[in-house]
Design a protein around this motif. Structure first.
Motif, short mmCIF file in Angstrom:
data_model
loop_
_atom_site.label_atom_id
_atom_site.label_comp_id
_atom_site.label_asym_id
_atom_site.label_seq_id
_atom_site.Cartn_x
_atom_site.Cartn_y
_atom_site.Cartn_z
N PRO A 1 -21.60 30.91 -0.79
CA PRO A 1 -21.75 29.66 -0.09
C PRO A 1 -22.97 29.03 -0.41
O PRO A 1 -23.27 27.87 -0.41
N MET A 2 -24.16 29.89 -0.91
CA MET A 2 -25.54 29.32 -1.13
C MET A 2 -25.25 28.35 -2.43
O MET A 2 -25.79 27.25 -2.55
N VAL A 3 -24.52 28.94 -3.44
CA VAL A 3 -24.24 28.38 -4.83
C VAL A 3 -23.19 26.97 -4.50
O VAL A 3 -23.50 25.96 -4.82
N CYS A 4 -22.31 27.09 -3.44
CA CYS A 4 -21.43 26.07 -3.18
C CYS A 4 -22.22 25.03 -2.23
O CYS A 4 -22.15 23.81 -2.74
N ALA A 5 -23.41 25.43 -1.51
CA ALA A 5 -23.97 24.55 -0.74
C ALA A 5 -25.02 23.66 -1.98
O ALA A 5 -25.24 22.38 -1.94
N PHE A 6 -25.56 24.29 -3.03
CA PHE A 6 -26.33 23.77 -3.86
C PHE A 6 -25.60 22.80 -4.85
O PHE A 6 -25.93 21.87 -5.23
N LEU B 1 -20.43 24.45 -10.99
CA LEU B 1 -20.98 25.40 -9.97
C LEU B 1 -20.42 25.60 -8.75
O LEU B 1 -20.23 26.89 -8.31
N LEU B 2 -19.91 24.67 -8.20
CA LEU B 2 -18.68 24.76 -7.10
C LEU B 2 -17.84 25.87 -7.37
O LEU B 2 -17.39 26.93 -6.59
N GLY B 3 -17.11 25.78 -8.60
CA GLY B 3 -16.27 26.96 -9.02
C GLY B 3 -16.65 28.21 -9.10
O GLY B 3 -16.16 29.15 -8.66
N LEU B 4 -18.01 28.17 -9.61
CA LEU B 4 -18.64 29.71 -9.59
C LEU B 4 -18.84 29.98 -8.04
O LEU B 4 -18.68 31.50 -7.86
N GLY B 5 -19.41 29.40 -7.42
CA GLY B 5 -19.58 29.63 -5.81
C GLY B 5 -18.66 30.31 -5.11
O GLY B 5 -18.25 31.07 -4.53
N LEU C 1 -22.09 22.63 5.92
CA LEU C 1 -21.06 23.64 6.22
C LEU C 1 -21.43 25.06 5.59
O LEU C 1 -21.14 26.08 6.09
N ALA C 2 -21.64 24.72 4.20
CA ALA C 2 -21.78 26.16 3.24
C ALA C 2 -22.92 26.88 3.71
O ALA C 2 -22.83 28.09 3.89
N LEU C 3 -24.01 25.96 3.88
CA LEU C 3 -25.06 26.84 4.46
C LEU C 3 -25.12 27.33 5.60
O LEU C 3 -25.52 28.46 6.08
N ALA C 4 -24.35 26.92 6.63
CA ALA C 4 -23.84 27.51 7.93
C ALA C 4 -23.00 28.75 7.74
O ALA C 4 -23.14 29.67 8.79
N ALA C 5 -22.11 28.81 6.70
CA ALA C 5 -21.20 29.86 6.38
C ALA C 5 -22.09 30.90 6.12
O ALA C 5 -21.39 32.16 5.98
N ALA C 6 -23.21 30.84 5.45
CA ALA C 6 -23.56 31.78 4.80
C ALA C 6 -24.20 33.13 5.60
O ALA C 6 -23.82 34.31 5.46
#
Length: 197
Positions: free
Chosen positions: A20-25, A48-52, A173-178
């Motif tokens: 989620p942190m990578v997706c948020a970034f 980067l999103l694919g990596l996350g 949302l990605a940060l909240a999911a972490a």
């Protein structure tokens, strides 16, 4: 020569925390986009999103299957795929709805400044009309074409601002999911974890 990634599967909670942190970034990087962005400005955040997402889905499958007896793997695979498809469909519908609504909002805000009473808008309209006439466009058509160009600009900016709003929302949302990762059990040691289809 093969790469041993076995150490990664021994740390599924850590991987799911990084995902989620990578997706948020990546989503945050996309909030910097503009209509003049280069190819790399669009492609690198998507990579980067694919990596996350890879950091999310691989350990998620490992954790899900590690607590199941082998004879239930087929049924579990069906349920996991069902919920993944439902989640993806809901996500796409949510983002599409937000894009339309935010685009309408920004178009109404920007459009409020495009009127005959706004000096900057009137000057822009006169300037575009004059350039079209100088380029050989008949005077009757020049005004309507200039208005269409201004409307297209407003619409393009509205769509861009709507996209940036959605990227901000996805980042939050990605940060909240972490932190949710802290409530997930780690993979059971020695369990045979089947991969999803």
């Amino acid at each position: 020569m093969s790469i041993d990634a076995g150490w990664l599967v021994r740390l599924p909670r850590w991987m799911m925390g990084v995902g989620p942190m990578v997706c948020a970034f990546a989503s945050f990087s996309m909030t910097r986009l503009n209509l003049d962005g280069s190819y790399n400005d669009f492609v690198i955040p998507r990579m980067l999103l694919g990596l996350g997402l890879a950091f999310l889905f691989i350990p998620l499958n490992l954790i899900a299957y590690s607590y199941l007896p082998p004879e239930k793997n087929n049924r579990a695979s069906s349920l996991i795929n069902l919920f993944r498809n439902l989640g993806g469909s809901f996500g796409v519908a949510f983002v599409a709805t937000m894009l339309v609504r935010r685009s309408q909002f920004h178009q109404s805000v920007l459009g409020a400044h495009i009127s005959a009473y706004d000096q900057a808008a009137a000057a822009t309209l006169r300037g575009i009309t004059g350039k079209l006439i100088a380029a050989g466009v008949p005077a009757r058509e020049a005004l309507s074409r200039a208005q269409a160009l201004i409307y297209a600009t407003v619409q393009g900016q509205s769509d861009l601002l709507a996209s940036l709003d959605v990227f901000w929302l996805l980042c939050v949302l990605a940060l909240a999911a972490a932190p949710v990762v802290l409530f997930i059990k780690n993979i059971r040691r020695g369990a045979a974890a089947a991969s999803g289809h």
